[in-house]
Design a protein around this motif. Sequence first.
Motif, short mmCIF file in Angstrom:
data_model
loop_
_atom_site.label_atom_id
_atom_site.label_comp_id
_atom_site.label_asym_id
_atom_site.label_seq_id
_atom_site.Cartn_x
_atom_site.Cartn_y
_atom_site.Cartn_z
N LEU A 282 41.91 24.32 139.15
CA LEU A 282 40.69 23.90 139.86
C LEU A 282 39.58 23.72 138.83
O LEU A 282 39.47 24.51 137.89
N PHE A 283 38.77 22.69 139.01
CA PHE A 283 37.66 22.52 138.07
C PHE A 283 36.46 21.87 138.73
O PHE A 283 36.59 21.06 139.65
N VAL A 284 35.30 22.27 138.24
CA VAL A 284 34.06 21.67 138.70
C VAL A 284 33.77 20.47 137.82
O VAL A 284 34.05 20.47 136.62
N ILE A 285 33.25 19.42 138.41
CA ILE A 285 32.86 18.22 137.68
C ILE A 285 31.37 18.35 137.37
O ILE A 285 30.52 18.20 138.24
N LYS A 286 31.09 18.70 136.13
CA LYS A 286 29.72 19.03 135.73
C LYS A 286 28.75 17.92 136.12
O LYS A 286 28.89 16.78 135.71
N PRO A 287 27.71 18.26 136.91
CA PRO A 287 26.71 17.24 137.26
C PRO A 287 25.61 17.14 136.20
O PRO A 287 25.50 18.00 135.32
N ARG A 288 24.83 16.09 136.29
CA ARG A 288 23.74 15.91 135.34
C ARG A 288 22.73 17.06 135.44
O ARG A 288 22.48 17.60 136.51
N ASN A 289 22.19 17.41 134.29
CA ASN A 289 21.16 18.45 134.16
C ASN A 289 21.67 19.86 134.43
O ASN A 289 20.88 20.78 134.68
N TRP A 290 22.99 20.01 134.36
CA TRP A 290 23.59 21.34 134.46
C TRP A 290 24.67 21.44 133.38
O TRP A 290 25.28 20.45 133.00
N PHE B 240 33.22 14.71 133.75
CA PHE B 240 31.92 15.38 133.77
C PHE B 240 30.83 14.33 133.60
O PHE B 240 31.08 13.23 133.09
N ASP B 241 29.64 14.68 134.01
CA ASP B 241 28.45 13.84 133.81
C ASP B 241 27.60 14.43 132.69
O ASP B 241 27.50 15.65 132.55
N TYR B 242 27.02 13.52 131.91
CA TYR B 242 25.96 13.93 130.99
C TYR B 242 24.95 12.80 130.98
O TYR B 242 25.32 11.64 130.77
N GLY B 243 23.67 13.16 131.20
CA GLY B 243 22.66 12.11 131.31
C GLY B 243 23.03 11.16 132.42
O GLY B 243 23.43 11.57 133.51
N THR B 244 22.93 9.87 132.15
CA THR B 244 23.25 8.86 133.17
C THR B 244 24.70 8.39 133.09
O THR B 244 25.09 7.45 133.78
N VAL B 245 25.52 9.04 132.26
CA VAL B 245 26.88 8.57 132.00
C VAL B 245 27.91 9.49 132.65
O VAL B 245 27.77 10.71 132.64
N HIS B 246 28.97 8.87 133.18
CA HIS B 246 30.10 9.62 133.72
C HIS B 246 31.27 9.49 132.75
O HIS B 246 31.71 8.39 132.42
N PHE B 247 31.76 10.63 132.27
CA PHE B 247 32.85 10.67 131.30
C PHE B 247 34.13 11.14 131.99
O PHE B 247 34.12 12.12 132.74
N ILE B 248 35.23 10.44 131.71
CA ILE B 248 36.54 10.83 132.24
C ILE B 248 37.48 11.05 131.07
O ILE B 248 37.71 10.15 130.26
N VAL B 249 38.02 12.26 130.96
CA VAL B 249 39.03 12.58 129.95
C VAL B 249 40.40 12.35 130.57
O VAL B 249 40.70 12.87 131.65
N LEU B 250 41.23 11.56 129.89
CA LEU B 250 42.56 11.23 130.41
C LEU B 250 43.65 11.86 129.55
O LEU B 250 43.50 11.99 128.34
N ASP C 120 26.98 0.98 139.43
CA ASP C 120 26.05 0.61 138.36
C ASP C 120 25.85 1.74 137.35
O ASP C 120 24.96 1.69 136.52
N GLN C 121 26.72 2.77 137.39
CA GLN C 121 26.66 3.86 136.42
C GLN C 121 27.68 3.61 135.33
O GLN C 121 28.82 3.18 135.58
N LEU C 122 27.30 3.86 134.08
CA LEU C 122 28.21 3.69 132.96
C LEU C 122 29.32 4.74 133.03
O LEU C 122 29.06 5.93 133.16
N VAL C 123 30.56 4.27 132.94
CA VAL C 123 31.73 5.14 132.93
C VAL C 123 32.41 5.00 131.58
O VAL C 123 32.65 3.89 131.10
N VAL C 124 32.73 6.14 130.95
CA VAL C 124 33.39 6.16 129.65
C VAL C 124 34.73 6.89 129.81
O VAL C 124 34.76 8.05 130.20
N LEU C 125 35.82 6.18 129.52
CA LEU C 125 37.15 6.77 129.57
C LEU C 125 37.54 7.22 128.17
O LEU C 125 37.45 6.44 127.21
N MET C 126 38.01 8.45 128.03
CA MET C 126 38.39 9.01 126.73
C MET C 126 39.85 9.42 126.79
O MET C 126 40.25 10.16 127.69
N ASP D 201 22.32 5.18 126.19
CA ASP D 201 20.97 4.97 126.72
C ASP D 201 21.09 4.23 128.03
O ASP D 201 21.20 2.99 128.06
N GLY D 202 21.10 4.99 129.12
CA GLY D 202 21.29 4.37 130.43
C GLY D 202 22.67 3.76 130.54
O GLY D 202 23.69 4.44 130.42
N LYS D 203 22.71 2.44 130.71
CA LYS D 203 23.99 1.73 130.82
C LYS D 203 24.46 1.19 129.47
O LYS D 203 25.52 0.56 129.39
#
Length: 541
Positions: free
Chosen positions: A83-91, A240-250, A293-299, A391-393
């Motif tokens: 189980l894991f929490v998906i870290k939200p922005r500003n936390w 997880f989220d950081y700033g305005t970006v959503h990161f997905i680790v694969l 309209d949110q930037l998504v980064v796949l890693m 920086d944003g998108k």
Amino acid sequence: MRRFTLTTMLLAGMFLLTQQGLSRAESSGKTATGYVFHDANQNRKFDAGEKTLPGVAVSNGLKVVRTDENGKYELPVTDDTILFVIKPRNWRTPLSKNLTPEFYYIHKPKGSPKSHFAGVAPTGPLPKSVDFPLYPQKEPNQFRALFFGDPQPRDQKEIDYIAHDVIEDLVGTDASFGVTLGDILFDDLSLFESQARGIALLGIPWYNVIGNHDINYDAPNDKLSDETFERAFGPSYYSFDYGTVHFIVLDDIEWIVTDESKKNKKKKGKYQGGLGKEQIEFVKNDLQQIPEDQLVVLMMHIPLVGVEDRQDLYRLIEKRPFCMSISGHTHHHEHRFITKEDGWRGAKPHHHIINVTVSGSWWSGAPDERGIPHTMMADGAPNGYSIITFDGKEYNLDFRAAGRAAKYQMNIIAPEAVTVDQVAETNVMVNVFNGSEKSKVEMQIGESGSWAPMERIVAIDPSFKKLSETENGVEEKSYRNLPKAKNSTHLWQAKLPDGLKPGTHLLRIRTVEMDGDEHVAGRVIRITPAKPSEKTASTEK
């Protein structure tokens, strides 16, 4: 009539659950519950009076749910669920002593099966409440992150190479966090702790992607190949989220053990690039929570074009106008633009970065004055890492060569001296380490010379070819051979301009990258008088 109606309703309900992706976890009958909360006293326990956080995403690796107005969630589990929490922005989540994020709870009541490298110890019965503490932090729209491709140390000696070649220069970095893009180690999984300790000196949270050298090779199937990684770092895929970006680790390492391998204990399984249905389902459910309209980064580790079931992933991301991906694995640096030729159906090509590796060419080549192999990669680029500014998108990748100044962005390949009558036939090449098909590269001779365009080619870097042939030809050497040269996608060439007079000249190369960054480098070249011909020399005698 009532019995038939109830049966029909039950069947319809079962069909609906199946359509929504019923998993083994959902059919097991176990349900985990818990809270996401602000851990005000930082003891990692949900104490009376502490504020719960509604609307935070939590996952079991398949489904993604959000906490209700009381900060509570419910998710089905099996006896092998993380189980894991998906870290939200500003936390932020708690961090281990080595600054790796601890955003998960592993539920393996009996622990991992026995293997050469230890997996997860038995976790016992499912707790009545699996709670996730979070801590507030400020996350601006603009921030930077470090990306390490393949540090891949074989032993403690090579972990020390990483410390001296990369970590020491990065202490004090202003990056918000860092990511290792797989091959954290080179098969010896007992070194996870030592490697993490060195990176922790940077003082920032550090995320990890699983690579093909980070799995349990004695595992009987793909599901059990991640047990040691899970013990060290948690789930092999998450977001997880950081700033305005959503990161997905694969986790795109699919471990395959055939019946023949099972019979022959000396024959290991093999890996291929693959995601699997459950991970695809997680990505689908995860992205449903993310605005288009949110930037998504796949890693990931293996480059996207090498993943067998990438078409399933393409269908999930190709309609998103702001999405990029980054990997390691191949030990060269390249910008790939994925198009319809690979089955991509998006409105514009997908930008995929194959990141420079920390280990370069697996810590090979002659050692420098520090005793560290120069380990130049087979495309002619140095070993190093990337810094991406978000920086944003928008995003902007900066290449950094290990042990070099930030301005070292290219290698100019030209002769030391050229006779005046050979100028127009002399070729100049430049390896722009972070270059791509979208780069503009020009050459100038002297301060007053005009800038002339250079032609991009895909070819072997001649400087690497010469170096590898020289070093590999040394007998009884104490270092590893460099790999065979491979085509570089960031080479440019042009002829010297005709009419150069004898003397010492400054040759300059200017590149403007796809993100607008400009870099200039120079090389001194001598033009010498023409050598007298044999006929002229004979007449003079």
